[in-house]
Design a protein around this motif. Structure first.
Motif, PDB file in Angstrom:
ATOM      1  N   ASP A   1       9.578 -25.123 -35.196  1.00 62.33           N
ATOM      2  CA  ASP A   1       8.119 -25.311 -35.154  1.00 62.33           C
ATOM      3  C   ASP A   1       7.526 -24.432 -34.063  1.00 62.33           C
ATOM      4  O   ASP A   1       8.227 -23.602 -33.455  1.00 62.33           O
ATOM      5  CB  ASP A   1       7.785 -26.786 -34.927  1.00 62.33           C
ATOM      6  N   LEU A   2       6.265 -24.590 -33.787  1.00 60.57           N
ATOM      7  CA  LEU A   2       5.578 -23.707 -32.843  1.00 60.57           C
ATOM      8  C   LEU A   2       6.263 -23.707 -31.487  1.00 60.57           C
ATOM      9  O   LEU A   2       6.507 -22.651 -30.900  1.00 60.57           O
ATOM     10  CB  LEU A   2       4.115 -24.160 -32.698  1.00 60.57           C
ATOM     11  N   PHE A   3       6.644 -24.909 -30.982  1.00 59.24           N
ATOM     12  CA  PHE A   3       7.244 -24.985 -29.646  1.00 59.24           C
ATOM     13  C   PHE A   3       8.582 -24.263 -29.614  1.00 59.24           C
ATOM     14  O   PHE A   3       8.908 -23.572 -28.649  1.00 59.24           O
ATOM     15  CB  PHE A   3       7.425 -26.451 -29.232  1.00 59.24           C
ATOM     16  N   THR A   4       9.351 -24.480 -30.676  1.00 57.54           N
ATOM     17  CA  THR A   4      10.656 -23.804 -30.722  1.00 57.54           C
ATOM     18  C   THR A   4      10.452 -22.299 -30.772  1.00 57.54           C
ATOM     19  O   THR A   4      11.163 -21.538 -30.121  1.00 57.54           O
ATOM     20  CB  THR A   4      11.435 -24.279 -31.957  1.00 57.54           C
ATOM     21  N   LYS A   5       9.463 -21.863 -31.557  1.00 57.77           N
ATOM     22  CA  LYS A   5       9.200 -20.429 -31.634  1.00 57.77           C
ATOM     23  C   LYS A   5       8.764 -19.893 -30.277  1.00 57.77           C
ATOM     24  O   LYS A   5       9.156 -18.816 -29.857  1.00 57.77           O
ATOM     25  CB  LYS A   5       8.137 -20.135 -32.696  1.00 57.77           C
ATOM     26  N   LEU A   6       7.948 -20.679 -29.576  1.00 55.68           N
ATOM     27  CA  LEU A   6       7.497 -20.245 -28.249  1.00 55.68           C
ATOM     28  C   LEU A   6       8.676 -20.122 -27.285  1.00 55.68           C
ATOM     29  O   LEU A   6       8.660 -19.332 -26.346  1.00 55.68           O
ATOM     30  CB  LEU A   6       6.480 -21.238 -27.697  1.00 55.68           C
TER      31      LEU A   6
ATOM     32  N   MET B   1      11.685 -19.600 -22.201  1.00 60.19           N
ATOM     33  CA  MET B   1      12.933 -20.335 -22.399  1.00 60.19           C
ATOM     34  C   MET B   1      12.768 -21.782 -21.983  1.00 60.19           C
ATOM     35  O   MET B   1      12.136 -22.093 -20.975  1.00 60.19           O
ATOM     36  CB  MET B   1      14.059 -19.697 -21.581  1.00 60.19           C
ATOM     37  N   GLY B   2      13.314 -22.696 -22.789  1.00 60.10           N
ATOM     38  CA  GLY B   2      13.300 -24.102 -22.441  1.00 60.10           C
ATOM     39  C   GLY B   2      11.992 -24.814 -22.780  1.00 60.10           C
ATOM     40  O   GLY B   2      11.849 -26.000 -22.512  1.00 60.10           O
ATOM     41  N   PHE B   3      11.038 -24.104 -23.386  1.00 61.07           N
ATOM     42  CA  PHE B   3       9.728 -24.694 -23.686  1.00 61.07           C
ATOM     43  C   PHE B   3       9.882 -25.890 -24.610  1.00 61.07           C
ATOM     44  O   PHE B   3       9.361 -26.992 -24.350  1.00 61.07           O
ATOM     45  CB  PHE B   3       8.837 -23.624 -24.320  1.00 61.07           C
TER      46      PHE B   3
ATOM     47  N   GLY C   1      16.991 -25.754 -27.816  1.00 64.04           N
ATOM     48  CA  GLY C   1      15.599 -26.072 -28.126  1.00 64.04           C
ATOM     49  C   GLY C   1      15.446 -26.555 -29.559  1.00 64.04           C
ATOM     50  O   GLY C   1      14.719 -27.509 -29.845  1.00 64.04           O
ATOM     51  N   TYR C   2      16.178 -25.906 -30.461  1.00 64.52           N
ATOM     52  CA  TYR C   2      16.079 -26.300 -31.859  1.00 64.52           C
ATOM     53  C   TYR C   2      16.686 -27.682 -32.083  1.00 64.52           C
ATOM     54  O   TYR C   2      16.164 -28.493 -32.840  1.00 64.52           O
ATOM     55  CB  TYR C   2      16.767 -25.264 -32.747  1.00 64.52           C
TER      56      TYR C   2
END
Lengths: 461, 477
Positions: free
Chosen positions: B38-43, B48-50, B140-141
């Motif tokens: 999703d957006l956060f994972t893409k960010l 890193m770590g977002f 993250g994923y």
């Protein structure tokens, strides 16, 4: 896996990794850090002979504003004691410096390598073998000592010309020579006279009969299969390496003069009176009376003295005749030198110390204590003058080394680093001649062989 | 998938989401994460770590973020990563120079060797960072997946626990891998790189800077044909002839030691030989003296005016110069090496011989086989089967047998006028030694080192993989 085992495994892995780290860490010390006990303990410095014109430096109090200097000095193990005494003398004689010396052991042969690897942590002042000079100079690793000349104009006149010129590269004075480091000839006084040893042809002509062991006595011992030695013959007949010493593509050993030398050496082998002194094989034969002469250097003087006893004598290398022309054997004029690291933190006191360590006073000490052949004119005259009364007789080897370094009896080393190529091919040539390989004895093949050797000497990687 | 979420740990183990296949190659995994994240994972690809921070894995997320910040700080700081990469390409631009004036000090400046070393270090750091970056994306994923499934992502404490449980191999291997990277991999890369530079006697690296020269040195060594003037090309001639002798030497020493060692062991092992232990001890004593001592003694024993020759002369013979003649010297070094090497083979073969089942021999005897037949049908196949890996290792060891050659002849005699810094008995490895210590052609030496490695690696792989011990591991059990 149980928890206990896991903990154990992690502990083991960590210990292993750390022991690896520490093992590597302790190795870092390097070979120069530990200072072994000096081998030659000197009670005191030798008194100066007032008639000679050499004076011991005066002791003075340090000035109030004396410059604090720390200098690191490299000398071989056997020189440490004398070196420390001389350095202390230097410090006491200079009111303007308050010097903190660090002494480390580095043999003359290794000094250049040790310096090249890490000049910034190397010594400020160091002793090294003169054959390293060109490499050090090529790497701009030596401080230009010409800077001392304006204050000490006598430097240019003080040293033997050949010695002084050996330290000059492109007009820069890159080191001070402190003793000769070259070969000459030892001989058995009971077998050959002082006149006979002047000419190689006379030496070879003499029939010396058989030794007590029944072996036929050999007349001339020489390490032919060695580039350092064989070039004495080539230079003797006018051949040179690398042109004026800087031309890496020049070598004329394959011309008519070179071929004449090869033929002369072939004839010398054919007499059967020649002995190959590789690995100093000749020394035991001297004792057994199976060898009359041996060409080697000051480093063997004690060994030869022990073998020959009362018959011990030394002289400059003999001359040899090619087509009626008298040729002097001319080995490289080789010296041991003192140089200053170009990266030295305090160049001026370092340079002054180097000069002092190779000056009259220090050379006098080395002559008396260690029988080192001097390179300053005043001491050379003292050594070679038979008429002068001396407290102790001078070792004939010192006199021979001193005479051998004259311009008539030696040649200047080429300064190009390409010289590193030469040694293996010089050995090549010597081996072929010594083994009387047909590539060098057969006149039709000799030219091709010499051409190949010259090609090797001048090939640039 | 749904019914497989009994606890967090199980979830962690199974493929978290059928969309991403972690077993596949990394770029594909990253591509999948980008596609399905999703957006956060893409960010997280940029920050890193977002994704972890957003989903409650605060500490983990911030550690990732901090690493990223530190990495970019390292890259961009003064004399940092980009500076070192730049200098890795140029290998230094300003050599040390002396200040004006007679007593001017030298200012140290670029040092090509340090440029190369720090450059390599930077490249290694970049790769390590990239690996961590990929790891952070996976993490993250995973966090996104847990949240999507309505689960709490692992706490930091749980993550640490995993490193002492399921992932303990990582914890255990961490220090060894760091150690190997620093003390083995980096130096090897450094040495290999030197082969592509002009680091030699004329370029010391700080007052005369070093440059990249590409494959020039390989060209010189592997050159085919003659020089323009019709004479042999010195470097390639040296390489090929030294290589030829190295192979002859390796084959001869390996197999002769093997054969003689085996014969000796069999003779001692025969029924009816008394004092077996005594004989074995007797032959093994030559191993007890350090090799370099016995070799140096051999050297003076065999030298032209050495003990052996003066002994022979006493009998009125005219002995040859054992180590001074090219062909003879080659034979002599092989023979001397036999004396050094046979005891080892004897020891090893003794053990194996005693292990061959006696029933085999009894059966052969019953069938009427004589000693020669039993040797070729039973003993030899058994020996070869067991010792092939040993033979390969011996062969490679002999290719690199520095001690015997260096201490016995020093590579001499030197009768070939077209060899560069090599004598007639020099092996590749002793030639390499001369190149580094005598003539300081470090780049040429590095190339020789690489070629030796390629030679040894190819040979061992081919022979080992076609050996019986590799193919039919079970056969003799």
């Amino acid at each position: 896996m149980t928890k206990g085992k896991k903990v154990l495994a992690i502990t083991l892995a960590t210990t292993m990794a750390f022991s690896c780290l520490t093992a590597c860490g302790s190795k870092k010390g390097g070979n120069n850090e530990a200072k072994p006990t000096p081998t030659a303990i000197i009670e005191d410095l030798v008194k100066v002979d007032p008639e000679l014109g050499i004076t011991a430096p005066d002791e003075v109090e340090n000035n109030a504003d004396a410059q604090k200097v720390s200098l690191k000095v490299w000398a071989p193990a056997e020189e440490q004691d004398l070196m420390e005494k001389l350095c202390t003398t230097f410090d006491k004689a200079h009111a303007e410096y308050d010097i903190d010396f660090t002494y480390e052991v580095s043999s003359e042969a290794d000094a250049a390598n040790n310096l090249t690897n890490d000049p910034q942590s190397a010594a400020d002042v160091f002793m090294f073998a003169g054959d390293q000079l060109s490499n050090l100079a090529d790497g701009n690793l030596l401080f230009d000592l010409s800077a001392l000349i304006p204050d000490n104009p006598e430097i240019e006149e003080k040293y033997d010309d050949q010695a002084y010129n050996s330290c000059l590269i492109d007009g820069k004075l890159l080191a001070f020579p402190f003793t000769a480091n070259q070969f000459f000839m030892y001989y058995n006084k009971s077998m050959l006279t002082e006149e006979e040893v002047k000419s190689l042809d006379d030496i070879l002509a003499k029939d010396l009969g058989t030794a007590p062991s029944g072996e036929k006595v050999k007349n001339f011992g020489f390490d032919l299969a060695n580039g350092w030695y064989i070039l004495a013959f080539m230079y003797g007949n006018g051949c040179t390496l690398y042109g004026d010493g800087t031309q890496e593509k020049e070598c004329n050993w394959n011309n008519e003069d070179g071929k004449a030398v090869v033929k002369y050496l072939n004839n010398m082998i054919a007499t059967g009176k020649f002995f190959s002194n590789a690995n100093d094989d000749g020394l035991p034969l001297l004792e057994k009376g199976e060898l009359a002469t041996v060409v080697t250097g000051s480093w063997n003087s004690n060994a030869v003295k022990a073998k020959l006893g009362d018959n011990y004598a030394a002289c400059v290398l003999p001359t040899f005749k090619i087509d009626g022309k008298e040729c002097h054997m001319k080995p490289f004029a080789d010296f041991k030198m003192i140089g200053v690291n170009a990266f030295a933190g305090e160049p001026r006191p370092a340079a002054e110390l180097a000069y002092f360590l190779a000056d009259n006073y220090s050379q006098w000490q080395r002559l008396q204590i260690r029988s080192y052949a001097p390179t300053v004119k005043i001491l050379q005259d003292y050594v070679t003058d038979d008429t002068k009364e001396k407290p102790e007789p001078i070792d004939p080897a010192v006199i021979a080394a001193t005479e051998q370094m004259s311009a008539e009896n030696s040649s200047l080393r080429p300064t190009t680093p390409q010289l590193k190529n030469y040694w293996s091919f010089g050995q090549n040539l010597g081996s072929l001649i010594y083994k009387q390989d047909e590539r060098i004895t057969d006149e039709s093949k000799m030219q091709d062989t010499l051409d190949l050797i010259v090609k090797g000497i001048t090939t640039v990687l | 998938m749904e019914n497989n979420t009994g606890n967090g740990q199980n979830n962690y183990q199974t493929t978290p989401c059928h969309e991403v296949d972690y077993d596949r190659a990394l770029p594909i995994v990253l591509g999948q994460i980008f596609t399905y994240g999703d957006l956060f994972t893409k960010l997280s690809f940029l920050i890193m770590g977002f994704s972890n921070i957003i989903r409650g894995q605060i500490i983990k997320g911030f550690i990732f973020l901090l690493t990223e910040v530190m990495f970019f700080y390292f890259l961009l700081m003064e004399k940092g990563g980009t500076y070192h990469l730049d200098r890795l390409i140029s290998l230094g631009t300003t050599p040390a120079s002396q200040a004006d004036g007679p007593f001017g000090k030298i200012t140290p400046n670029d040092d090509s060797r340090k440029c190369l070393l720090y450059g390599i270090g930077t490249v290694i750091i970049i790769f390590a960072f990239l690996a961590l970056w990929a790891e952070s994306l996976k993490s993250g994923y995973e966090a996104q997946y847990f949240v999507a499934k309505g689960k709490r992502p692992n706490s930091f404490y749980r993550d640490i626990q995993i490193y002492f449980d399921k992932k303990i191999y990582r914890t255990l291997l961490f220090l060894p891998i760091v150690g190997i990277s620093i003390f083995t991999i980096t130096p090897i890369i450094f040495m290999i790189c030197i082969g592509f530079t002009n680091y030699n006697a004329k370029h010391n690296g700080y007052t005369k800077l070093v440059d990249w020269i590409g494959f020039d040195m390989f060209g010189k060594v592997l050159h085919m044909g003659k020089d323009p003037d019709g004479t042999v090309n010195m470097f390639s001639h040296t390489f090929w002839s030294v290589l030829g002798w190295t192979l002859i030497w390796a084959v001869a020493t390996t197999f002769l030691c093997y054969i003689f060692g085996m014969i000796l062991a069999m003779v001692i092992n025969r029924k009816g030989i008394k004092f077996k232990k005594f004989w074995r001890t007797l032959f093994i004593t030559s191993v007890a003296v350090p090799q370099f001592v016995s070799l140096l003694i051999m050297r003076s024993f065999l030298s032209e005016f050495g003990l052996l020759n003066s002994f022979l002369r006493n009998f009125g013979l005219n002995p040859p110069d054992w180590l001074g003649d090219s062909t003879l010297a080659k034979v002599v070094v092989i023979v001397v090496n036999l004396w050094v090497g046979i005891p080892y083979t004897m020891l090893i073969t003794t053990g194996i011989l005693m292990n061959i089942p006696a029933e085999l021999y009894e059966a052969a005897k019953v069938d009427g086989a004589n000693a020669v037949t039993t040797f070729f049908k039973i003993t030899l196949p058994y020996m070869i089967f067991v010792t092939t890996p040993y033979l390969i290792q011996q062969f490679i060891g002999n290719i690199n047998n520095f001690n015997v050659i260096y201490l016995l002849t020093g590579g001499g005699p030197n009768m070939d006028t077209s060899k560069y810094q090599a004598g007639d008995t020099d092996l590749l490895v002793t030639w390499l030694y001369k190149l580094t210590t005598d003539s300081k052609d470090f780049n040429l030496a590095s190339v020789i080192g690489m070629l030796i490695f390629i030679l040894s690696a190819t040979f061992s792989l081919i022979t080992y993989r076609s050996s019986g011990s590799y193919k039919n591991e079970e056969e003799f059990q």
